[in-house]
Design a protein around this motif. Structure first.
Motif, PDB file in Angstrom:
ATOM      1  N   ARG A  10       0.814  -1.218   0.000  1.00  0.00           N
ATOM      2  CA  ARG A  10       0.000   0.000   0.000  1.00  0.00           C
ATOM      3  C   ARG A  10       0.845   1.264   0.000  1.00  0.00           C
ATOM      4  NH1 ARG A  10      -4.381  -1.919   4.424  1.00  0.00           N
ATOM      5  NH2 ARG A  10      -5.587  -3.290   3.042  1.00  0.00           N
ATOM      6  N   GLU A  11       2.115   1.138   0.343  1.00  0.00           N
ATOM      7  CA  GLU A  11       2.928   2.352   0.413  1.00  0.00           C
ATOM      8  C   GLU A  11       4.073   2.397  -0.589  1.00  0.00           C
ATOM      9  OE1 GLU A  11       4.158   2.598   4.470  1.00  0.00           O
ATOM     10  OE2 GLU A  11       5.639   1.015   4.278  1.00  0.00           O
ATOM     11  N   LYS A  12       4.436   1.250  -1.157  1.00  0.00           N
ATOM     12  CA  LYS A  12       5.550   1.233  -2.103  1.00  0.00           C
ATOM     13  C   LYS A  12       5.060   1.067  -3.526  1.00  0.00           C
ATOM     14  CE  LYS A  12       9.409  -0.801   0.413  1.00  0.00           C
ATOM     15  NZ  LYS A  12      10.339  -1.943   0.398  1.00  0.00           N
ATOM     16  N   LEU A  97      -3.763  -6.089 -10.198  1.00  0.00           N
ATOM     17  CA  LEU A  97      -4.571  -5.242  -9.314  1.00  0.00           C
ATOM     18  C   LEU A  97      -3.777  -4.029  -8.835  1.00  0.00           C
ATOM     19  CD1 LEU A  97      -6.358  -8.001  -7.229  1.00  0.00           C
ATOM     20  CD2 LEU A  97      -7.446  -6.431  -8.852  1.00  0.00           C
ATOM     21  N   LEU A  98      -2.558  -4.269  -8.372  1.00  0.00           N
ATOM     22  CA  LEU A  98      -1.751  -3.161  -7.865  1.00  0.00           C
ATOM     23  C   LEU A  98      -1.354  -2.204  -8.989  1.00  0.00           C
ATOM     24  CD1 LEU A  98       0.455  -4.987  -5.214  1.00  0.00           C
ATOM     25  CD2 LEU A  98      -1.551  -3.545  -4.829  1.00  0.00           C
ATOM     26  N   SER A  99      -1.068  -2.740 -10.185  1.00  0.00           N
ATOM     27  CA  SER A  99      -0.717  -1.848 -11.292  1.00  0.00           C
ATOM     28  C   SER A  99      -1.909  -0.996 -11.715  1.00  0.00           C
ATOM     29  CB  SER A  99      -0.166  -2.635 -12.480  1.00  0.00           C
ATOM     30  OG  SER A  99      -1.176  -3.297 -13.180  1.00  0.00           O
ATOM     31  N   GLU A 100      -3.126  -1.485 -11.452  1.00  0.00           N
ATOM     32  CA  GLU A 100      -4.342  -0.703 -11.722  1.00  0.00           C
ATOM     33  C   GLU A 100      -4.672   0.257 -10.581  1.00  0.00           C
ATOM     34  OE1 GLU A 100      -7.290  -3.767 -12.284  1.00  0.00           O
ATOM     35  OE2 GLU A 100      -6.659  -4.164 -14.354  1.00  0.00           O
ATOM     36  N   GLY A 101      -3.835   0.264  -9.543  1.00  0.00           N
ATOM     37  CA  GLY A 101      -4.069   1.147  -8.405  1.00  0.00           C
ATOM     38  C   GLY A 101      -5.053   0.598  -7.395  1.00  0.00           C
ATOM     39  N   ARG A 156     -14.328  -7.011  -6.703  1.00  0.00           N
ATOM     40  CA  ARG A 156     -12.962  -6.555  -6.998  1.00  0.00           C
ATOM     41  C   ARG A 156     -12.602  -5.452  -6.024  1.00  0.00           C
ATOM     42  NH1 ARG A 156     -10.617  -6.752 -12.700  1.00  0.00           N
ATOM     43  NH2 ARG A 156      -9.520  -5.013 -11.825  1.00  0.00           N
ATOM     44  N   PRO A 157     -11.362  -5.428  -5.567  1.00  0.00           N
ATOM     45  CA  PRO A 157     -10.955  -4.385  -4.621  1.00  0.00           C
ATOM     46  C   PRO A 157     -11.082  -2.989  -5.217  1.00  0.00           C
ATOM     47  CG  PRO A 157      -9.310  -6.122  -4.748  1.00  0.00           C
ATOM     48  CD  PRO A 157     -10.297  -6.364  -5.849  1.00  0.00           C
ATOM     49  N   LEU A 158     -11.392  -2.065  -4.362  1.00  0.00           N
ATOM     50  CA  LEU A 158     -11.484  -0.665  -4.756  1.00  0.00           C
ATOM     51  C   LEU A 158     -10.085  -0.112  -4.979  1.00  0.00           C
ATOM     52  CD1 LEU A 158     -14.155   0.478  -2.166  1.00  0.00           C
ATOM     53  CD2 LEU A 158     -14.498  -0.006  -4.597  1.00  0.00           C
ATOM     54  N   PRO A 161      -6.381   4.037  -1.818  1.00  0.00           N
ATOM     55  CA  PRO A 161      -6.485   5.481  -1.582  1.00  0.00           C
ATOM     56  C   PRO A 161      -5.187   6.232  -1.855  1.00  0.00           C
ATOM     57  CG  PRO A 161      -7.022   4.229   0.422  1.00  0.00           C
ATOM     58  CD  PRO A 161      -6.711   3.244  -0.658  1.00  0.00           C
ATOM     59  N   LYS A 162      -4.055   5.585  -1.659  1.00  0.00           N
ATOM     60  CA  LYS A 162      -2.782   6.260  -1.931  1.00  0.00           C
ATOM     61  C   LYS A 162      -2.471   6.261  -3.410  1.00  0.00           C
ATOM     62  CE  LYS A 162      -0.521   5.695   2.469  1.00  0.00           C
ATOM     63  NZ  LYS A 162       0.685   5.322   3.167  1.00  0.00           N
ATOM     64  N   GLY A 163      -2.988   5.264  -4.128  1.00  0.00           N
ATOM     65  CA  GLY A 163      -2.828   5.206  -5.585  1.00  0.00           C
ATOM     66  C   GLY A 163      -1.391   5.227  -6.043  1.00  0.00           C
ATOM     67  N   ASN A 164      -0.516   4.542  -5.324  1.00  0.00           N
ATOM     68  CA  ASN A 164       0.917   4.604  -5.641  1.00  0.00           C
ATOM     69  C   ASN A 164       1.439   3.299  -6.227  1.00  0.00           C
ATOM     70  OD1 ASN A 164       0.703   3.074  -3.345  1.00  0.00           O
ATOM     71  ND2 ASN A 164       2.327   4.106  -2.247  1.00  0.00           N
ATOM     72  N   ALA A 165       0.686   2.687  -7.095  1.00  0.00           N
ATOM     73  CA  ALA A 165       1.065   1.387  -7.622  1.00  0.00           C
ATOM     74  C   ALA A 165       2.337   1.423  -8.465  1.00  0.00           C
ATOM     75  CB  ALA A 165      -0.084   0.820  -8.471  1.00  0.00           C
TER      76      ALA A 165
END
Length: 166
Positions: A10-12, A97-101, A156-158, A161-165
């Motif tokens: 979530r932070e990196k 998922l993470l690359s999509e934020g 699917r996950p929302l 909020p940090k959007g730092n993918a």
């Protein structure tokens, strides 16, 4: 009492993760190890239920992960910078998922603490696929489920909020 630390994903950004963090994102579902077919004339992608010869179809684990790229030359080692161009990663894939934020879903082992949560959520290919050694023609094994989000996996996950993918 101190507040729990924010999980690394979530932070990196993906590109800033250590090798161990990057590898831990894989939930072990085996969906990326299923063969795909692409139509030459339309580019349309078709998922199959046929697994790479190194995938143990009962456990959905690679039988020779350390040497997979030597033994299966077209096995792809995912990197953060190649994620934008890949349309074949399943919608449940943590890298996608993470690359999509988006965040990781509750059934992901990094969140659940239980590797079996992937199977219980209907994500794993264990017991649902056939080895390429026994399959025959890939065209005879086209399946929709590897490219879909299972209902029992929840929504699917929302977006994170940090959007730092990246």
């Amino acid at each position: 009492m101190s507040e729990p630390a924010t999980p690394f994903w979530r932070e990196k950004p993906l590109a800033a993760m250590s090798d161990a963090e990057w590898e831990s994102l894989c939930d072990g579902c085996g969906r990326c190890c299923l063969h795909k077919l692409r139509e030459d004339d339309t580019g349309r992608l078709h998922h199959t239920e046929v697994a790479c010869r190194l995938l143990d179809v009962g456990s959905a684990r690679c039988t020779d992960y350390a040497n997979r790229r030597r033994r299966v030359p077209d096995c792809i080692r995912l990197t953060p910078d190649m994620l934008d161009g890949l349309d074949w990663l399943p919608p449940t894939c943590a890298y996608r998922l993470l690359s999509e934020g988006r965040d990781l879903p509750p059934w992901h082992p990094l969140r659940s603490g239980d590797p079996d949560s992937v199977r219980r959520a209907g994500i794993s290919v264990a017991g649902r696929c056939v080895s390429e050694r026994q399959a025959g023609a890939l065209e005879d094994h086209i399946a929709r489920w590897p490219g879909q989000w299972p209902r029992r996996a929840g929504p699917r996950p929302l977006p994170n909020p940090k959007g730092n993918a990246r």
